[in-house]
Design a protein around this motif. Structure first.
Motif: not given
Length: 745
Positions: A314-339
């Protein structure tokens, strides 16, 4: 040219594991040191070979040059390939052996394309975190002139900037990577290696954060769809949104859409995030999504083994997040990366062994298990646990202490302060903020966690429920969020300062004591007294890190800079400087002692001279500095003195006639020879001096035959007499002069 290198309680089993770990760490450290020495030797050797061939080439005849050019190209290509790899891990070594521009300019054009380039660039910074399971990698990229350069720092990589910052950089470029001497942003000089021109503000983190999640799979496995759009919709726009709402006191939510699946023109074994981003956006736009309606973009990749080292980018500031679905679907990743998109860095821990605080502790990147901006499951917590962001992080986002947000109490004086349960959705104060160091701009942040909402897991931790959690952080540094362990035990799962305990920082003159804690809140007694003096190792640097390439016997000046890191309650200290050079060399300081107040810096010159006749090579200059009153506090620095004997050139100048009349044109021919061969590309200046002043100068460059011609037209009433013609030619580090005369009748 020839370059030469210089010469809480543990069982017996736990203790055994610790010893094994120390042995492994020691072995790893030794291997790293060996690799570092080997890389340095290889970089120097390849540079040595290249410059030696270059010397031979410049002094060879036409036939010899035809043979040598093939060898030059081969060594240059091998060296470029090695430095391209080395710049990723050791940019300082690349800078150390970088060939100066004036010498590189003398190489044959077919060789120069394989040589690193001294580069100045200005543009917009993109800062990205690559989040791995137990570690993270911070990347800095510069967008300039339609291209993107990766930045690698030999020292002081910036760790507190966000995407969109405007910067100027100066360094050595190999391909698409730029090595910089330092990422320190303290310099205001445009000649520094890294200069912040304009800081980027945090974007608005309040209100609905409209986000487009784009589901992508890859051209070598286009049918693979491991999750449904509905499950992603729930994770992102229900679970994560609810998490943000609770954290922000109902001020921030996550809204948006899920698009896809779309197949991108990338293989699942290739971690090509740029192409994935471009193709995903194009596919979504083609499907009717108006990209302008969204503030954030999440590229949910089905599974990319090429990106298997990380689960989110994820960019710090900016607008983009890449989520590697190889590790499954987890709210922690969404909350963390958008943070990260919101502008947050990670929440660390700071360990001082058996002490709570110190000046040389260990910072652990994901060290705060009670914060979603770390990686809580690393500490045995369930992946279903998503702790609140800490009060420093929330303050940065405007979720605390701003506008209608709940306040943070400033405890600037001794007294009793009450804070409410951290998670309650009300207007009670949620934390205390106590000055730790005015010079560092750091504070203690004190908060009271309770098992409410997403923090319900706190019910398993009695110390959290019966005490306060304390971080040290610096509002001026986005990357300074450190959890402190109030009962040092080797674990940060139980870091709280419980009722009846006290924490004292004698340096800051602060004592913190929780006197009560229940479901309604915690009362904390803060005592602010006189701070005490605490000494620390000074900071020490030497610039430039590498001298210009000079001939032996040259005196080279370096600048030594010392910073007094003692606490503000200390008096001034004197710092003694010393240098170590080879036998027969000489060195001297402008001042061998610098007296500095805490928090201030001072500089002096160091002049180093090599003996005439010293072989070409890279020579290490070592310096040390120590506090004359407390000698155990010291530091060291080093720089490289480079000796390079240039290939001599000779120059001659002549005119087409010995005498001229008014209004005639004088043709001046300058010939430059290197060894026995013409020197092409040599820079020259020609000055013509009439008998009674009024000199005229022109410049030029020799052609492939080593010759340059310039013309000088005499005036209609040219002064009669003898005219002096003087020329100076330079090629690399070599220069030569010649003169002639002509007459005007």
């Amino acid at each position: 040219m020839r370059l030469e290198s210089l010469p809480r309680r543990r069982s017996t089993l736990q203790l055994t594991l610790v010893m094994v770990g120390l042995i492994l760490v020691s072995a790893t450290t030794s291997r790293a040191q060996m690799n570092s020495k080997a890389n340095r030797a290889t970089a120097e050797s390849l540079t040595q070979s290249l410059m030696s061939l270059h010397t031979q080439y410049r002094t060879a005849d036409h036939t010899g040059r035809a043979i040598l050019i093939t060898q030059l190209r081969s060594v240059a290509a091998e060296r470029q390939q090695f430095l391209s790899s080395l710049i990723q891990t050791s940019p300082g070594e690349v800078l150390r052996v970088a060939i100066p521009a004036n010498i590189a300019a003398t190489l044959p054009s077919s060789v120069r394309s394989s040589i690193e380039q001294e580069t100045d660039a200005q543009g917009e910074l993109q800062v990205m975190y690559e989040d791995r399971k137990t570690s993270a990698v911070l990347h800095h990229l510069l967008t300039t002139g339609g291209q993107r350069l990766e930045l690698k720092f030999a020292a002081d990589a910036p760790t507190n900037l966000i995407t969109g910052t405007k910067v100027h950089v100066h360094g050595t470029r190999i391909g698409g990577t730029l090595a910089l001497a330092s990422g320190s942003t303290s310099t205001t000089s445009s000649t520094g290696s890294f200069q912040v021109l304009q800081s980027a503000p945090l974007s608005n983190t309040l209100g609905a954060q409209n986000t487009l999640v784009i589901l992508v799979n890859f051209q070598d496995n286009p049918g693979y769809q491991p999750v449904t759009a509905a499950s992603v919709q729930s994770t992102a726009f229900t679970q994560t949104s609810n998490f943000y709402l609770e954290n922000s006191d109902q001020q921030t939510s996550l809204t948006g859409d899920v698009a896809g699946w779309y197949t991108v023109a990338v293989n699942s074994t290739n971690c090509d995030t740029a192409s994935t981003q471009t193709d995903a956006k194009a596919a979504a736009q083609a499907a009717g999504y108006n990209l302008a309606n969204y503030k954030h973009f999440v590229y949910y990749m089905s599974s990319n083994t090429g990106c298997s080292s990380w689960w989110g980018l994820a960019t710090i500031g900016g607008s983009d997040v890449w989520y590697n679905g190889e590790y499954g679907l987890n709210m922690q990743v969404f909350a963390h990366e958008l943070g990260h998109n919101f502008g947050l860095y990670h929440s660390h821990s700071y360990s001082c062994g058996t002490a709570v605080i110190c000046s040389n502790g260990t910072t652990t990147e994901y060290g705060d298990p009670h914060d979603a901006m770390a990686a809580p499951y690393n500490y045995g917590l369930s992946t279903s646990i998503h702790p609140h962001f800490n009060s420093f992080q929330k303050e940065r986002l405007g979720w605390l202490n701003a506008g209608v947000s709940p306040p943070i109490l400033s405890a600037g004086a001794s007294g009793s302060y009450t804070i409410g349960p951290y998670e309650n959705q009300d207007s009670t104060p949620k934390a205390l903020k106590i000055l730790q160091s005015s010079s560092a701009g750091s504070y203690y942040y004190v908060e009271f966690r309770q098992p409410i909402g997403f923090d319900s897991y706190v019910s398993s931790y009695a110390d959290l429920m019966g005490g306060v959690v304390i971080h040290q952080a610096a509002p001026g540094n986005a990357n300074r969020s450190d959890l402190l362990d109030m009962t040092p035990s080797g674990s940060f799962l139980d870091p709280a300062l419980t009722v009846g305990q006290s924490f004292s920082d004698s340096t800051a003159g602060v004592t913190i004591t929780p006197v009560s804690a229940d479901s309604t809140g915690a009362t904390v007694q803060v005592t602010v007294g006189t701070s005490s003096c605490t000494h620390a190792n000074p900071s020490f640097s030497l610039s430039p890190a590498q001298s210009a390439w000079v001939v032996s016997g040259t005196t080279v000046s370096f600048t030594a800079t010392v910073t007094n890191n003692d606490s503000s309650s200390c008096g001034s200290s004197s710092f003694s400087l010393s240098s170590t050079v080879l036998s027969g060399w000489s060195s001297s300081f402008g001042s061998s002692v610098l007296t500095l107040s805490p928090g201030t810096s001072g500089s002096t010159t160091l002049q180093v001279t090599s003996p005439t006749g010293t072989p070409d090579g890279f020579y290490n200059i070592s310096l040390s500095v120590s506090n004359t009153s407390v000698s155990s506090y010291s530091a060291s620095a080093s720089a490289t003195y480079v000796i390079s004997t240039p290939v001599p050139i000779s120059v001659s100048v002549s005119t087409d006639k010995s005498s001229y009349s008014s209004n005639q044109t004088v043709l001046v021919t300058v010939t430059v020879v290197s060894g026995s061969s013409p020197d092409s590309g040599a820079s020259l200046s020609v000055t013509i001096n009439p008998p009674k002043g009024g000199a005229m100068s022109v410049s030029g460059t020799t052609g492939s035959n080593g010759i340059a011609t310039v013309t000088y037209t005499l005036k209609k009433r040219a002064m009669s007499g003898t005219y002096q013609v003087q020329t100076t030619a330079s090629s690399g580090a070599s220069s030569a002069s010649a003169s002639t005369t002509f007459a005007v009748q």
